[in-house]
Design a protein around this motif. Structure first.
Motif, PDB file in Angstrom:
ATOM      1  N   ALA A  71      30.485  22.235 -37.283  1.00 55.88           N
ATOM      2  CA  ALA A  71      29.192  21.995 -37.921  1.00 55.88           C
ATOM      3  C   ALA A  71      28.227  23.100 -37.508  1.00 55.88           C
ATOM      4  CB  ALA A  71      28.637  20.630 -37.526  1.00 55.88           C
ATOM      5  N   ASP A  72      27.106  23.164 -38.228  1.00 57.08           N
ATOM      6  CA  ASP A  72      26.094  24.172 -37.878  1.00 57.08           C
ATOM      7  C   ASP A  72      25.487  23.920 -36.505  1.00 57.08           C
ATOM      8  OD1 ASP A  72      26.417  25.342 -40.353  1.00 57.08           O
ATOM      9  OD2 ASP A  72      24.714  24.304 -41.261  1.00 57.08           O
ATOM     10  N   ALA A  73      25.439  22.646 -36.094  1.00 62.18           N
ATOM     11  CA  ALA A  73      24.798  22.288 -34.821  1.00 62.18           C
ATOM     12  C   ALA A  73      25.576  21.154 -34.172  1.00 62.18           C
ATOM     13  CB  ALA A  73      23.349  21.867 -35.060  1.00 62.18           C
ATOM     14  N   LYS A  74      25.399  21.019 -32.857  1.00 58.93           N
ATOM     15  CA  LYS A  74      25.969  19.890 -32.115  1.00 58.93           C
ATOM     16  C   LYS A  74      24.834  19.118 -31.454  1.00 58.93           C
ATOM     17  CE  LYS A  74      30.757  21.076 -31.083  1.00 58.93           C
ATOM     18  NZ  LYS A  74      31.283  19.915 -31.811  1.00 58.93           N
ATOM     19  N   LEU A  75      24.939  17.793 -31.477  1.00 53.38           N
ATOM     20  CA  LEU A  75      23.981  16.938 -30.789  1.00 53.38           C
ATOM     21  C   LEU A  75      24.586  16.476 -29.477  1.00 53.38           C
ATOM     22  CD1 LEU A  75      21.370  15.201 -30.698  1.00 53.38           C
ATOM     23  CD2 LEU A  75      22.681  13.395 -31.854  1.00 53.38           C
ATOM     24  N   LEU A  76      23.905  16.804 -28.382  1.00 48.91           N
ATOM     25  CA  LEU A  76      24.332  16.404 -27.046  1.00 48.91           C
ATOM     26  C   LEU A  76      23.268  15.503 -26.431  1.00 48.91           C
ATOM     27  CD1 LEU A  76      25.537  19.852 -25.626  1.00 48.91           C
ATOM     28  CD2 LEU A  76      26.950  18.064 -26.674  1.00 48.91           C
ATOM     29  N   ILE A  77      23.708  14.522 -25.640  1.00 46.58           N
ATOM     30  CA  ILE A  77      22.749  13.690 -24.921  1.00 46.58           C
ATOM     31  C   ILE A  77      23.169  13.558 -23.464  1.00 46.58           C
ATOM     32  CG2 ILE A  77      22.321  12.361 -27.021  1.00 46.58           C
ATOM     33  CD1 ILE A  77      23.591   9.932 -25.491  1.00 46.58           C
ATOM     34  N   GLY A  78      22.249  13.029 -22.674  1.00 48.12           N
ATOM     35  CA  GLY A  78      22.556  12.702 -21.288  1.00 48.12           C
ATOM     36  C   GLY A  78      22.917  13.909 -20.453  1.00 48.12           C
ATOM     37  N   ASP A  79      23.877  13.702 -19.542  1.00 52.37           N
ATOM     38  CA  ASP A  79      24.238  14.762 -18.612  1.00 52.37           C
ATOM     39  C   ASP A  79      24.874  15.957 -19.303  1.00 52.37           C
ATOM     40  OD1 ASP A  79      23.298  12.879 -16.902  1.00 52.37           O
ATOM     41  OD2 ASP A  79      25.092  12.729 -15.662  1.00 52.37           O
ATOM     42  N   ALA A  80      25.590  15.716 -20.405  1.00 50.10           N
ATOM     43  CA  ALA A  80      26.170  16.846 -21.155  1.00 50.10           C
ATOM     44  C   ALA A  80      25.074  17.741 -21.708  1.00 50.10           C
ATOM     45  CB  ALA A  80      27.050  16.324 -22.286  1.00 50.10           C
ATOM     46  N   ALA A  81      23.974  17.143 -22.168  1.00 53.44           N
ATOM     47  CA  ALA A  81      22.848  17.934 -22.682  1.00 53.44           C
ATOM     48  C   ALA A  81      22.169  18.695 -21.551  1.00 53.44           C
ATOM     49  CB  ALA A  81      21.841  17.022 -23.377  1.00 53.44           C
ATOM     50  N   LEU A  82      22.013  18.059 -20.402  1.00 54.45           N
ATOM     51  CA  LEU A  82      21.410  18.743 -19.259  1.00 54.45           C
ATOM     52  C   LEU A  82      22.263  19.937 -18.830  1.00 54.45           C
ATOM     53  CD1 LEU A  82      20.221  15.776 -16.998  1.00 54.45           C
ATOM     54  CD2 LEU A  82      18.786  17.313 -18.347  1.00 54.45           C
ATOM     55  N   ARG A  83      23.565  19.729 -18.740  1.00 60.11           N
ATOM     56  CA  ARG A  83      24.446  20.825 -18.335  1.00 60.11           C
ATOM     57  C   ARG A  83      24.392  21.964 -19.341  1.00 60.11           C
ATOM     58  NH1 ARG A  83      27.922  16.623 -16.978  1.00 60.11           N
ATOM     59  NH2 ARG A  83      29.009  16.835 -18.964  1.00 60.11           N
ATOM     60  N   SER A  84      24.393  21.610 -20.625  1.00 60.15           N
ATOM     61  CA  SER A  84      24.380  22.628 -21.663  1.00 60.15           C
ATOM     62  C   SER A  84      23.098  23.448 -21.610  1.00 60.15           C
ATOM     63  CB  SER A  84      24.532  21.976 -23.037  1.00 60.15           C
ATOM     64  OG  SER A  84      24.556  22.948 -24.052  1.00 60.15           O
TER      65      SER A  84
END
Length: 254
Positions: A119-132
Motif C-alpha cells: 500500500a502507499d502507507a502503513k498504519l502503526l500503533i503502540g510500541d511498533a509505532a514508537l519504534r518506527s
C-alpha cells in the motif's frame, strides 16, 4: 478478584505505575482486549473508543479515565514516502480498531487494506509505532496531530468500559487507577526509568512520550470523543452515535 485488562503497550505505564488495588491483570493488544471484554472474559478494560460505541447498549464507562492526546501522540503513525494528499491505500495494523476508523476519517479517499498487503502507507500503533518513529527515516504522520489540526479537539483513542452488570468494587478500582496516574505525574523521572527497564526505550524518550498522553476523561476529551463518533458515523463506520453511559452517576473528573 476483578479481571482487569491491560493494553500491552508502554502507554499503560502511568496507569499501572503504583496501582494499589489487587486485580488479575490480563494483557493484550487493543483488539484482543475488545474481544475479551465483549466475550465476558474481563470485568473492565481500556478498549478501543469505536468498539465502545458499537456495543454501548451492553457496556458502562468509567467516567474519569480514557487514553487520549491533544495533538501528537507518537504511538499512532502513518508511515509513507508518498505525500499525504496522494495516499490512495493504507495497510492497517490488525491490533487497532479506533485508529483504522480515524484513518478513514482523515483520509476518506484511501482504500484500507490488510497489513500484509502492499500500500502507499502503513498504519502503526503502540510500541511498533514508537519504534518506527525512533528508527525509520521514512516520513511519519502522527494521527493525533492530524486530528487536532482537523477538529481543534483532543482525540480519545480508548475508554475504560465494563460489561453490565458491573462488577463489585469497580468504583474503588477506578479511584486506585486515577491515584496511580496522579502519582506517576508527580514523579516523572521515576516513571520514565521504571518504564525504560520494562519496555526497553530510553528514559528520556519515554518521559517526552508520557507528557503527550492524557488519561482524564474531562469535558474537552468528551467533546472530542463525540466528534470522533459523529465523524465515524458519517464515513459509515457507526450506525448511530450512542449516549455515554457510565458505571455510576456521571461526574466530571476531579
Amino acid at each position: 478478584m476483578i479481571k482487569l485488562g491491560r493494553i500491552s503497550y508502554v502507554n499503560m505505564a502511568p496507569v499501572f505505575h503504583s496501582l494499589e488495588y489487587e486485580v488479575e491483570e490480563v494483557a493484550g493488544v487493543p483488539t484482543e482486549l475488545n474481544r475479551m471484554l465483549l466475550d465476558g472474559d474481563l470485568d473492565v478494560a481500556p478498549i478501543s473508543s469505536i468498539e465502545y460505541a458499537r456495543n454501548a447498549e451492553t457496556l458502562r464507562l468509567l467516567p474519569r479515565l480514557c487514553v487520549s492526546s491533544e495533538g501528537a501522540v507518537d504511538s499512532i503513525q502513518l508511515v509513507t514516502r508518498v505525500a499525504l494528499g496522494r495516499v490512495r491505500s493504507v495497510a492497517v495494523t490488525p491490533e487497532s480498531a479506533t485508529s483504522v476508523v480515524l484513518t478513514r476519517i482523515l483520509l476518506p479517499g484511501a482504500e484500507i487494506r490488510p497489513f500484509e498487503e502492499d500500500a502507499d502507507a502503513k498504519l502503526l500503533i503502540g510500541d511498533a509505532a514508537l519504534r518506527s518513529a525512533f528508527e525509520d527515516p521514512t516520513p511519519h504522520y502522527d494521527l493525533g496531530r492530524l486530528w487536532l489540526e482537523k477538529t481543534g479537539l483532543p482525540m480519545v483513542f480508548a475508554v475504560w468500559a465494563a460489561p453490565e452488570p458491573v462488577v463489585d468494587g469497580l468504583s474503588d478500582l477506578e479511584h486506585a487507577l486515577v491515584a496511580s496516574v496522579r502519582l506517576a505525574r508527580s514523579e516523572p523521572e521515576k516513571l520514565a526509568y521504571a518504564a525504560s527497564e520494562r519496555y526497553g526505550y530510553p528514559a528520556g524518550f519515554l518521559a517526552r512520550y508520557f507528557e503527550k498522553l492524557r488519561y482524564s476523561f474531562g469535558p474537552r476529551e468528551r467533546a472530542g470523543f463525540y466528534t470522533f463518533l459523529e465523524m465515524a458515523r458519517d464515513v459509515g463506520e457507526l450506525h448511530h452515535v450512542p449516549e455515554l453511559r457510565f458505571a455510576r452517576d456521571a461526574e466530571l473528573p476531579r
